[in-house]
Write a protein that holds these residues in place. Structure first.
Motif, PDB file in Angstrom:
ATOM      1  N   GLN A   1      10.942  -7.553  11.525  1.00 32.96           N
ATOM      2  CA  GLN A   1      11.078  -6.756  11.258  1.00 32.96           C
ATOM      3  C   GLN A   1       9.719  -5.684  10.675  1.00 32.96           C
ATOM      4  OE1 GLN A   1      12.897  -6.305   6.946  1.00 32.96           O
ATOM      5  NE2 GLN A   1      12.988  -4.358   6.831  1.00 32.96           N
ATOM      6  N   PHE A   2      10.253  -4.640  11.527  1.00 36.64           N
ATOM      7  CA  PHE A   2       8.987  -3.529  11.157  1.00 36.64           C
ATOM      8  C   PHE A   2       8.735  -2.636   9.682  1.00 36.64           C
ATOM      9  CE2 PHE A   2       7.473   0.379  12.742  1.00 36.64           C
ATOM     10  CZ  PHE A   2       6.362  -0.091  13.829  1.00 36.64           C
ATOM     11  N   PRO A   3       7.657  -2.768  10.051  1.00 34.25           N
ATOM     12  CA  PRO A   3       7.930  -1.785   7.975  1.00 34.25           C
ATOM     13  C   PRO A   3       8.146  -1.001   8.281  1.00 34.25           C
ATOM     14  CG  PRO A   3       6.229  -3.467   8.554  1.00 34.25           C
ATOM     15  CD  PRO A   3       6.086  -2.741  10.219  1.00 34.25           C
ATOM     16  N   ARG A   4       9.502  -0.971   7.104  1.00 31.72           N
ATOM     17  CA  ARG A   4       9.786   0.772   7.013  1.00 31.72           C
ATOM     18  C   ARG A   4       8.849   1.924   6.399  1.00 31.72           C
ATOM     19  NH1 ARG A   4      15.448   1.105   7.799  1.00 31.72           N
ATOM     20  NH2 ARG A   4      16.137  -0.928   8.161  1.00 31.72           N
ATOM     21  N   GLU A   5       7.557   0.873   5.849  1.00 26.33           N
ATOM     22  CA  GLU A   5       6.625   2.055   5.022  1.00 26.33           C
ATOM     23  C   GLU A   5       5.573   2.517   5.765  1.00 26.33           C
ATOM     24  OE1 GLU A   5       9.129  -1.280   2.646  1.00 26.33           O
ATOM     25  OE2 GLU A   5       7.420  -1.179   4.626  1.00 26.33           O
ATOM     26  N   PHE A   6       5.696   2.243   6.594  1.00 21.71           N
ATOM     27  CA  PHE A   6       5.187   3.330   7.619  1.00 21.71           C
ATOM     28  C   PHE A   6       5.786   4.434   7.748  1.00 21.71           C
ATOM     29  CE2 PHE A   6       4.019  -0.332  10.201  1.00 21.71           C
ATOM     30  CZ  PHE A   6       2.844   0.058  10.828  1.00 21.71           C
ATOM     31  N   GLY A   7       6.916   5.065   7.176  1.00 28.60           N
ATOM     32  CA  GLY A   7       7.403   6.275   6.568  1.00 28.60           C
ATOM     33  C   GLY A   7       7.232   7.001   5.560  1.00 28.60           C
TER      34      GLY A   7
ATOM     35  N   LEU B   1      -8.778   6.055  10.348  1.00 30.33           N
ATOM     36  CA  LEU B   1      -8.677   4.306   9.676  1.00 30.33           C
ATOM     37  C   LEU B   1      -8.833   3.362  11.011  1.00 30.33           C
ATOM     38  CD1 LEU B   1      -9.472   1.701   8.055  1.00 30.33           C
ATOM     39  CD2 LEU B   1      -7.113   2.043   7.607  1.00 30.33           C
ATOM     40  N   ASP B   2      -9.987   3.608  12.255  1.00 32.60           N
ATOM     41  CA  ASP B   2      -9.563   2.747  13.192  1.00 32.60           C
ATOM     42  C   ASP B   2     -10.057   1.159  12.944  1.00 32.60           C
ATOM     43  OD1 ASP B   2      -9.619   1.504  15.752  1.00 32.60           O
ATOM     44  OD2 ASP B   2     -10.978   3.321  16.606  1.00 32.60           O
ATOM     45  N   LEU B   3      -8.824   0.409  13.651  1.00 34.90           N
ATOM     46  CA  LEU B   3      -9.130  -0.705  12.768  1.00 34.90           C
ATOM     47  C   LEU B   3      -9.028  -1.783  14.449  1.00 34.90           C
ATOM     48  CD1 LEU B   3      -7.658  -1.774   9.926  1.00 34.90           C
ATOM     49  CD2 LEU B   3      -9.666  -1.352  10.677  1.00 34.90           C
ATOM     50  N   SER B   4      -8.670  -1.197  15.445  1.00 32.98           N
ATOM     51  CA  SER B   4      -7.918  -1.664  16.845  1.00 32.98           C
ATOM     52  C   SER B   4      -9.136  -2.504  17.250  1.00 32.98           C
ATOM     53  CB  SER B   4      -8.795  -0.140  17.421  1.00 32.98           C
ATOM     54  OG  SER B   4      -9.345   0.023  18.181  1.00 32.98           O
TER      55      SER B   4
ATOM     56  N   SER C   1       1.560  -4.231   1.682  1.00 32.75           N
ATOM     57  CA  SER C   1      -0.207  -4.117   1.464  1.00 32.75           C
ATOM     58  C   SER C   1      -0.665  -2.585   1.206  1.00 32.75           C
ATOM     59  CB  SER C   1       0.556  -3.932   3.858  1.00 32.75           C
ATOM     60  OG  SER C   1      -1.072  -3.600   3.397  1.00 32.75           O
ATOM     61  N   THR C   2      -1.766  -2.711   1.062  1.00 34.60           N
ATOM     62  CA  THR C   2      -1.879  -1.851   0.092  1.00 34.60           C
ATOM     63  C   THR C   2      -2.680  -0.972   1.168  1.00 34.60           C
ATOM     64  OG1 THR C   2      -4.279  -3.243   0.978  1.00 34.60           O
ATOM     65  CG2 THR C   2      -4.084  -2.715  -1.898  1.00 34.60           C
ATOM     66  N   LEU C   3      -2.446  -0.829   3.008  1.00 37.04           N
ATOM     67  CA  LEU C   3      -2.633  -0.458   4.033  1.00 37.04           C
ATOM     68  C   LEU C   3      -1.375   1.075   3.370  1.00 37.04           C
ATOM     69  CD1 LEU C   3      -2.864   0.885   6.931  1.00 37.04           C
ATOM     70  CD2 LEU C   3      -1.115  -0.600   7.447  1.00 37.04           C
ATOM     71  N   PHE C   4       0.132   0.396   2.767  1.00 37.55           N
ATOM     72  CA  PHE C   4       1.053   1.752   2.606  1.00 37.55           C
ATOM     73  C   PHE C   4       0.562   2.702   0.806  1.00 37.55           C
ATOM     74  CE2 PHE C   4       3.560  -0.938   5.035  1.00 37.55           C
ATOM     75  CZ  PHE C   4       3.253  -0.433   5.879  1.00 37.55           C
ATOM     76  N   GLN C   5      -0.931   2.481   0.727  1.00 38.04           N
ATOM     77  CA  GLN C   5      -0.867   2.687  -0.523  1.00 38.04           C
ATOM     78  C   GLN C   5      -2.110   4.103   0.146  1.00 38.04           C
ATOM     79  OE1 GLN C   5      -2.286   0.536  -3.043  1.00 38.04           O
ATOM     80  NE2 GLN C   5      -0.001  -0.830  -3.568  1.00 38.04           N
ATOM     81  N   LEU C   6      -2.525   4.806   0.742  1.00 37.14           N
ATOM     82  CA  LEU C   6      -3.687   5.205   1.032  1.00 37.14           C
ATOM     83  C   LEU C   6      -2.290   6.375   2.204  1.00 37.14           C
ATOM     84  CD1 LEU C   6      -5.687   2.929   3.561  1.00 37.14           C
ATOM     85  CD2 LEU C   6      -5.911   3.435   1.459  1.00 37.14           C
TER      86      LEU C   6
END
Length: 176
Positions: A39-45, A1-4, A16-21
């Motif tokens: 806050q940096f989202p912990r969900e990136f983990g 996914l490239d949204l740059s 965010s639905t992003l973290f459901q991918l």
């Protein structure tokens, strides 16, 4: 996914639905205007199962990066550069350097890492950019002996010293 450079703005929320991918392998959100100052989202983990490339450069990060970032065990490339001096605690920094064994590119330029450079660093690293990251102490000689390291950028770390090893340039060393 490239949204740059997608002119995205606002906060990345934990729900965010992003973290459901969960099967996402490549995520590039660079050069967007996110509000990651509190806050940096912990969900990136949560991407730990498969994310190999994460680029959040130039996205407005200024918050402390949580330890969950070191759970991304399959990362090959991590670019969090060109932000507003986000904080990376010493223990999280050491975990990143040691535990992400597939990591080839690590770019933490203009970070706030008030730490020494650890001795144990993943041997898969090819590019290590820690320019302007407030590193302290002395660069361990082991860094210069990493078998795959091609680029080492430590500029603008005014409290960091290094002694270049005596090496036979042009031999089997990969550092350029």
């Amino acid at each position: 996914l490239d949204l740059s450079c997608g002119q995205l703005q606002g906060a990345i929320l934990p729900n965010s639905t992003l973290f459901q991918l969960s099967r996402l392998r490549f995520l590039n959100l660079s050069q967007n205007d996110f509000i990651l100052s509190t806050q940096f989202p912990r969900e990136f983990g949560f991407f730990a199962k498969g994310l190999t490339h994460l680029n959040l450069s130039g996205t407005g990060i200024s918050a402390r990066v949580p330890s969950e970032i070191s759970h991304l065990y399959n990362l090959v490339s991590l670019d969090l550069s060109r932000n507003y001096f986000p904080q990376l605690d010493e223990e999280v920094f050491k975990s990143l350097m040691q535990n992400l064994t597939h990591l080839r590119v690590l770019n933490l330029q203009w970070f706030n890492i008030p730490s020494v450079l650890p001795v144990n660093i993943s041997t898969s690293l090819r590019v290590l950019n820690l320019g302007g990251s407030f590193l302290l102490g002395k660069v361990p000689q082991e860094v210069f002996n990493l078998p795959n390291l091609e680029a080492l950028i430590l500029s603008y770390n005014f409290n960091l010293t290094a002694k270049l090893p005596e090496a036979k340039w042009g031999s089997s060393a990969t550092l350029q």
